[in-house]
Scaffold this active site. Structure first.
Site, PDB file in Angstrom:
ATOM      1  N   ILE A  21       0.853  -1.196   0.000  1.00 55.04           N
ATOM      2  CA  ILE A  21       0.000   0.000   0.000  1.00 55.04           C
ATOM      3  C   ILE A  21       0.886   1.242   0.000  1.00 55.04           C
ATOM      4  CG2 ILE A  21      -1.793   1.285   1.236  1.00 55.04           C
ATOM      5  CD1 ILE A  21      -2.634  -1.384   2.532  1.00 55.04           C
ATOM      6  N   ASP A  74       9.946   7.909  -0.915  1.00 57.08           N
ATOM      7  CA  ASP A  74       9.215   8.877  -1.732  1.00 57.08           C
ATOM      8  C   ASP A  74       8.908   8.189  -3.062  1.00 57.08           C
ATOM      9  OD1 ASP A  74       8.522  11.012  -3.514  1.00 57.08           O
ATOM     10  OD2 ASP A  74       9.515  12.414  -2.162  1.00 57.08           O
ATOM     11  N   TYR A 101       1.692   8.283  -7.636  1.00 58.90           N
ATOM     12  CA  TYR A 101       1.012   9.582  -7.497  1.00 58.90           C
ATOM     13  C   TYR A 101       1.287  10.399  -8.719  1.00 58.90           C
ATOM     14  CZ  TYR A 101      -0.005   8.205  -2.957  1.00 58.90           C
ATOM     15  OH  TYR A 101      -0.534   7.515  -1.920  1.00 58.90           O
ATOM     16  N   LYS A 105      -5.180  12.901 -13.173  1.00 55.71           N
ATOM     17  CA  LYS A 105      -5.990  11.706 -12.983  1.00 55.71           C
ATOM     18  C   LYS A 105      -6.201  10.989 -14.309  1.00 55.71           C
ATOM     19  CE  LYS A 105      -8.116  13.391  -8.784  1.00 55.71           C
ATOM     20  NZ  LYS A 105      -7.006  13.113  -7.920  1.00 55.71           N
ATOM     21  N   VAL A 134     -13.325  12.978  -0.727  1.00 56.81           N
ATOM     22  CA  VAL A 134     -13.063  12.151   0.455  1.00 56.81           C
ATOM     23  C   VAL A 134     -12.422  13.040   1.511  1.00 56.81           C
ATOM     24  CG1 VAL A 134     -12.031  10.013   1.290  1.00 56.81           C
ATOM     25  CG2 VAL A 134     -12.472  10.296  -1.162  1.00 56.81           C
TER      26      VAL A 134
HETATM   27  N1  LIG Z   1      -9.271  12.870  -0.723  1.00 60.25           N
HETATM   28  C1  LIG Z   1      -9.883  13.024  -1.893  1.00 60.25           C
HETATM   29  O1  LIG Z   1     -10.907  13.735  -2.004  1.00 60.25           O
HETATM   30  C2  LIG Z   1      -9.361  12.323  -3.123  1.00 60.25           C
HETATM   31  C3  LIG Z   1     -10.158  12.323  -4.268  1.00 60.25           C
HETATM   32  C4  LIG Z   1      -9.700  11.707  -5.421  1.00 60.25           C
HETATM   33  C5  LIG Z   1      -8.451  11.102  -5.420  1.00 60.25           C
HETATM   34  N2  LIG Z   1      -7.680  11.118  -4.307  1.00 60.25           N
HETATM   35  C6  LIG Z   1      -6.354  10.482  -4.396  1.00 60.25           C
HETATM   36  O2  LIG Z   1      -6.255   9.426  -3.451  1.00 60.25           O
HETATM   37  C7  LIG Z   1      -4.901   9.308  -3.018  1.00 60.25           C
HETATM   38  C8  LIG Z   1      -4.869   9.305  -1.485  1.00 60.25           C
HETATM   39  O3  LIG Z   1      -5.476  10.517  -1.037  1.00 60.25           O
HETATM   40  P1  LIG Z   1      -5.857  10.766   0.490  1.00 60.25           P
HETATM   41  O4  LIG Z   1      -7.111  11.550   0.484  1.00 60.25           O
HETATM   42  O5  LIG Z   1      -5.777   9.506   1.283  1.00 60.25           O
HETATM   43  O6  LIG Z   1      -4.665  11.776   0.880  1.00 60.25           O
HETATM   44  P2  LIG Z   1      -3.887  12.011   2.253  1.00 60.25           P
HETATM   45  O7  LIG Z   1      -4.751  11.771   3.429  1.00 60.25           O
HETATM   46  O8  LIG Z   1      -3.233  13.333   2.096  1.00 60.25           O
HETATM   47  O9  LIG Z   1      -2.762  10.865   2.226  1.00 60.25           O
HETATM   48  C9  LIG Z   1      -1.763  10.873   1.235  1.00 60.25           C
HETATM   49  C10 LIG Z   1      -0.783   9.762   1.538  1.00 60.25           C
HETATM   50  O10 LIG Z   1       0.214   9.725   0.516  1.00 60.25           O
HETATM   51  C11 LIG Z   1       1.501   9.807   1.098  1.00 60.25           C
HETATM   52  N3  LIG Z   1       2.349  10.516   0.161  1.00 60.25           N
HETATM   53  C12 LIG Z   1       2.138  11.751  -0.371  1.00 60.25           C
HETATM   54  N4  LIG Z   1       3.138  12.066  -1.198  1.00 60.25           N
HETATM   55  C13 LIG Z   1       3.996  11.012  -1.186  1.00 60.25           C
HETATM   56  C14 LIG Z   1       5.236  10.750  -1.833  1.00 60.25           C
HETATM   57  N5  LIG Z   1       5.787  11.625  -2.663  1.00 60.25           N
HETATM   58  N6  LIG Z   1       5.857   9.564  -1.600  1.00 60.25           N
HETATM   59  C15 LIG Z   1       5.311   8.661  -0.764  1.00 60.25           C
HETATM   60  N7  LIG Z   1       4.143   8.857  -0.125  1.00 60.25           N
HETATM   61  C16 LIG Z   1       3.497  10.028  -0.336  1.00 60.25           C
HETATM   62  C17 LIG Z   1       1.282  10.532   2.419  1.00 60.25           C
HETATM   63  O11 LIG Z   1       2.232  10.145   3.393  1.00 60.25           O
HETATM   64  P3  LIG Z   1       3.626  10.862   3.710  1.00 60.25           P
HETATM   65  O12 LIG Z   1       3.358  12.341   3.773  1.00 60.25           O
HETATM   66  O13 LIG Z   1       4.008  10.243   5.011  1.00 60.25           O
HETATM   67  O14 LIG Z   1       4.533  10.466   2.597  1.00 60.25           O
HETATM   68  C18 LIG Z   1      -0.063   9.937   2.843  1.00 60.25           C
HETATM   69  O15 LIG Z   1       0.130   8.666   3.429  1.00 60.25           O
HETATM   70  C19 LIG Z   1      -4.133  10.478  -3.646  1.00 60.25           C
HETATM   71  O16 LIG Z   1      -3.461   9.999  -4.795  1.00 60.25           O
HETATM   72  C20 LIG Z   1      -5.222  11.442  -4.057  1.00 60.25           C
HETATM   73  O17 LIG Z   1      -4.861  12.200  -5.196  1.00 60.25           O
HETATM   74  C21 LIG Z   1      -8.116  11.692  -3.149  1.00 60.25           C
END
Ligand SMILES: NC(=O)c1ccc[n+]([C@@H]2O[C@H](COP(=O)([O-])OP(=O)(O)OC[C@H]3O[C@@H](n4cnc5c(N)ncnc54)[C@H](OP(=O)(O)O)[C@@H]3O)[C@@H](O)[C@H]2O)c1
Length: 204
Positions: A21, A74, A101, A105, A134
């Protein structure tokens, strides 16, 4: 005509399988970690904040007797990604798939479609899940810590939770092997598009 009895439908058991994950230290990734741990999977948790990963590992192992391996990485570090499969301890060796990442999209969707074409005829299934709004740290990070601005994103409607999306991920992973969920687009109920919201709960 007599009603036919409910027919059993056997999902695919993922107990004991290795699940990698990315983004596991928060939000959707963390929620997935909890759901897959409950299914008895071995987890490889990837993110940059090692402290968060270690705290999650301890909490998961307190609740479930599953093996957990953390990787502080990263995901933009391509050489580190290429090294990762060889660097995993033997009990976590597996095909290392997982999400990257990406600023677009559409690019993620194109990547998933291309991967599905490349992998057709193998036992690897590719699912692209596209969540609507979300409520996670996502908006706080996006607005550089401005909590009020982040809260405003979800004002007036009930957003999805990370657990809702983890449920979708688990659903796709546990379909019988002949079923490939190619794509899931999941919105909050009061959402009609990426920017279309009925903020009707605003003053209630
Ligand atoms: N929330 C929404 O509304 C939404 C909607 C559509 C799509 N998404 C997508 O779903 C995914 C997860 O989103 P989320 O809402 O769970 O976001 P979140 O709560 O901000 O969590 C993001 C996670 O990604 C990790 N991360 C970020 N940049 C990273 C990097 N460069 N290398 C390794 N780990 C990294 C962060 O951990 P660290 O900072 O510890 O690295 C954290 O665990 C993202 O790709 C986002 O674009 C989210």
């Amino acid at each position: 005509m007599a009603a036919s009895p409910a027919r059993a439908y056997a999902p695919y058991s993922i107990a004991g399988q290795v699940v990698l994950i990315t983004g596991a230290s928060a939000g959707i990734g963390e929620a997935c970690a909890w759901r897959f741990a409950a299914e008895g999977c071995k987890l490889v948790l990837v993110a940059r904040r090692q402290g968060r990963l270690e705290a999650l590992k301890a909490a998961l192992q307190q609740h479930y007797s599953v093996a957990v391996h953390t990787v502080c990485m990263d995901v933009r570090d391509l050489p580190a990604i290429e090294r990762l499969p060889q660097e995993l301890p033997p009990e976590f060796q597996a095909y290392a798939g997982g999400a990257g990442y990406c600023p677009s999209k559409h690019a993620v969707e194109a990547f998933a479609n291309a991967a599905r074409h490349d992998l057709v005829g193998t036992n690897i299934r590719v699912t692209s899940i596209q969540p609507g709004a979300v409520k996670t740290e996502f908006s706080v990070v996006r607005f550089k810590g401005d909590e009020a601005r982040a809260d405003a994103v979800y004002e007036g409607f009930q957003p999805l939770s990370a657990d809702d999306i983890a449920d979708n991920v688990l659903y796709a992973a546990t379909r019988p092997l002949h079923v490939q969920v190619a794509s899931m687009l999941v919105f909050a109920s009061y959402q009609s598009s990426a920017k279309g919201f009925a903020r009707v709960l605003k003053n209630q």
